[in-house]
Design a protein around this motif. Sequence first.
Motif, PDB file in Angstrom:
ATOM      1  N   VAL A  11       0.839  -1.205   0.000  1.00 25.08           N
ATOM      2  CA  VAL A  11       0.000   0.000   0.000  1.00 25.08           C
ATOM      3  C   VAL A  11       0.873   1.254   0.000  1.00 25.08           C
TER       4      VAL A  11
ATOM      5  N   MET B  42       2.206   1.848  -3.488  1.00 25.47           N
ATOM      6  CA  MET B  42       1.165   2.407  -4.355  1.00 25.47           C
ATOM      7  C   MET B  42       0.953   3.892  -4.057  1.00 25.47           C
ATOM      8  N   PHE B  43       0.872   4.201  -2.774  1.00 24.93           N
ATOM      9  CA  PHE B  43       0.635   5.585  -2.361  1.00 24.93           C
ATOM     10  C   PHE B  43       1.777   6.487  -2.808  1.00 24.93           C
TER      11      PHE B  43
ATOM     12  N   PHE C 205       1.899   6.827  -6.722  1.00 25.41           N
ATOM     13  CA  PHE C 205       0.790   7.565  -7.309  1.00 25.41           C
ATOM     14  C   PHE C 205       0.718   9.008  -6.803  1.00 25.41           C
TER      15      PHE C 205
ATOM     16  N   VAL D 111       2.794   8.683 -10.753  1.00 25.97           N
ATOM     17  CA  VAL D 111       2.805   7.562 -11.703  1.00 25.97           C
ATOM     18  C   VAL D 111       1.362   7.175 -12.017  1.00 25.97           C
ATOM     19  N   PHE D 112       1.127   6.845 -13.238  1.00 23.76           N
ATOM     20  CA  PHE D 112      -0.178   6.352 -13.693  1.00 23.76           C
ATOM     21  C   PHE D 112      -0.652   5.258 -12.721  1.00 23.76           C
ATOM     22  N   SER D 113      -1.884   5.368 -12.247  1.00 26.46           N
ATOM     23  CA  SER D 113      -2.333   4.487 -11.155  1.00 26.46           C
ATOM     24  C   SER D 113      -2.301   3.013 -11.538  1.00 26.46           C
ATOM     25  N   PHE D 114      -2.444   2.710 -12.819  1.00 29.04           N
ATOM     26  CA  PHE D 114      -2.359   1.306 -13.249  1.00 29.04           C
ATOM     27  C   PHE D 114      -0.987   0.729 -12.886  1.00 29.04           C
TER      28      PHE D 114
ATOM     29  N   ALA E 114       1.178   2.064 -10.722  1.00 26.39           N
ATOM     30  CA  ALA E 114       1.358   2.150  -9.266  1.00 26.39           C
ATOM     31  C   ALA E 114       0.712   0.936  -8.589  1.00 26.39           C
ATOM     32  N   ASN E 115      -0.488   0.584  -9.051  1.00 27.88           N
ATOM     33  CA  ASN E 115      -1.170  -0.595  -8.516  1.00 27.88           C
ATOM     34  C   ASN E 115      -0.382  -1.866  -8.777  1.00 27.88           C
TER      35      ASN E 115
ATOM     36  N   TRP F 152      -8.162   9.242  -1.392  1.00 22.71           N
ATOM     37  CA  TRP F 152      -6.846   9.041  -1.990  1.00 22.71           C
ATOM     38  C   TRP F 152      -6.920   8.939  -3.514  1.00 22.71           C
ATOM     39  N   TYR F 153      -7.354   7.799  -4.001  1.00 22.64           N
ATOM     40  CA  TYR F 153      -7.257   7.544  -5.431  1.00 22.64           C
ATOM     41  C   TYR F 153      -8.323   8.304  -6.231  1.00 22.64           C
ATOM     42  N   ALA F 154      -7.899   8.839  -7.309  1.00 22.87           N
ATOM     43  CA  ALA F 154      -8.847   9.323  -8.293  1.00 22.87           C
ATOM     44  C   ALA F 154      -8.742   8.377  -9.490  1.00 22.87           C
TER      45      ALA F 154
ATOM     46  N   ASP G 276      -7.979   7.465 -13.011  1.00 25.07           N
ATOM     47  CA  ASP G 276      -7.214   8.118 -14.078  1.00 25.07           C
ATOM     48  C   ASP G 276      -7.057   7.237 -15.308  1.00 25.07           C
ATOM     49  N   TRP G 277      -7.846   6.174 -15.397  1.00 21.84           N
ATOM     50  CA  TRP G 277      -7.785   5.344 -16.611  1.00 21.84           C
ATOM     51  C   TRP G 277      -9.081   4.623 -16.861  1.00 21.84           C
TER      52      TRP G 277
END
Lengths: 175, 55
Positions: free
Chosen positions: A58, A61-62, A65, A70-73, A75-76, B50-52, B54-55
């Motif tokens: 976690v 990822m935090f 992102f 970084v693009f969340s894809f 980062a995940n 937290w997360y937005a 974005d894709w």
Amino acid sequence: MTTTNHYKYTYRNRGFSPGFTTSGVTAVIFKELFSRITYRTKKTYNHWINAIPVFIGVLIMFFLFSYLRVFSFYANLIGLGVMALIILLIRRDLFREAILGGLLLLIISLPVYWIIFLLFPSWRDQTWFADSISDIYFISIPYEDLVWWFFVGANFAVVYDFINGLKLRKEPDTK
Amino acid sequence: MDNQFAYLFGDLLFLIIWLVLFIYRKDLRKEMMYMGVFVGLAGALAEKYWYAVDW
């Protein structure tokens, strides 16, 4: 890696229920389909320290992102990948459950997409950002979603067993 | 149908599988509940704070 900073409300905003249902299903689907039950041995243990890989994943990822944008894809994927790697390096006996758990969640998600596409024809156009994703589709679904489901499933399948020090064995014939 | 119900509908499909497993595997109910509540809350909090998307 692609970076992005455009956020907007879409129909992908989710809340409590998707996490509740998908994680519950993924945690046990392998055990049901392959007739496994859980047990504890003296060598396995239940301790809060077992949750450290989750915190590391976690945090990664935090950090990726929120700080590196970084693009969340990605980062995940990196966070979930590191989490799974640590878990499976410590508990190699969970490898099969992780891989098959990821694949099973991916497979289960497919008809859900198709039924949604059928009932909500315009949902697809309002869901993904065309300029963010690769535009590579597999059976009408962006490959990013499918890869993401696999990584999520691989972690959901084993994280409870790992934290609680549970091992798996074949279920006796008499239920 | 209004697209705002698409995710809810997807959740209901997953819920059917969830219920079958929950009813059939009594020994795994605790695992399903713990995982579900923890991930559900984490997902809801992450979405809000937290997360937005974005894709």
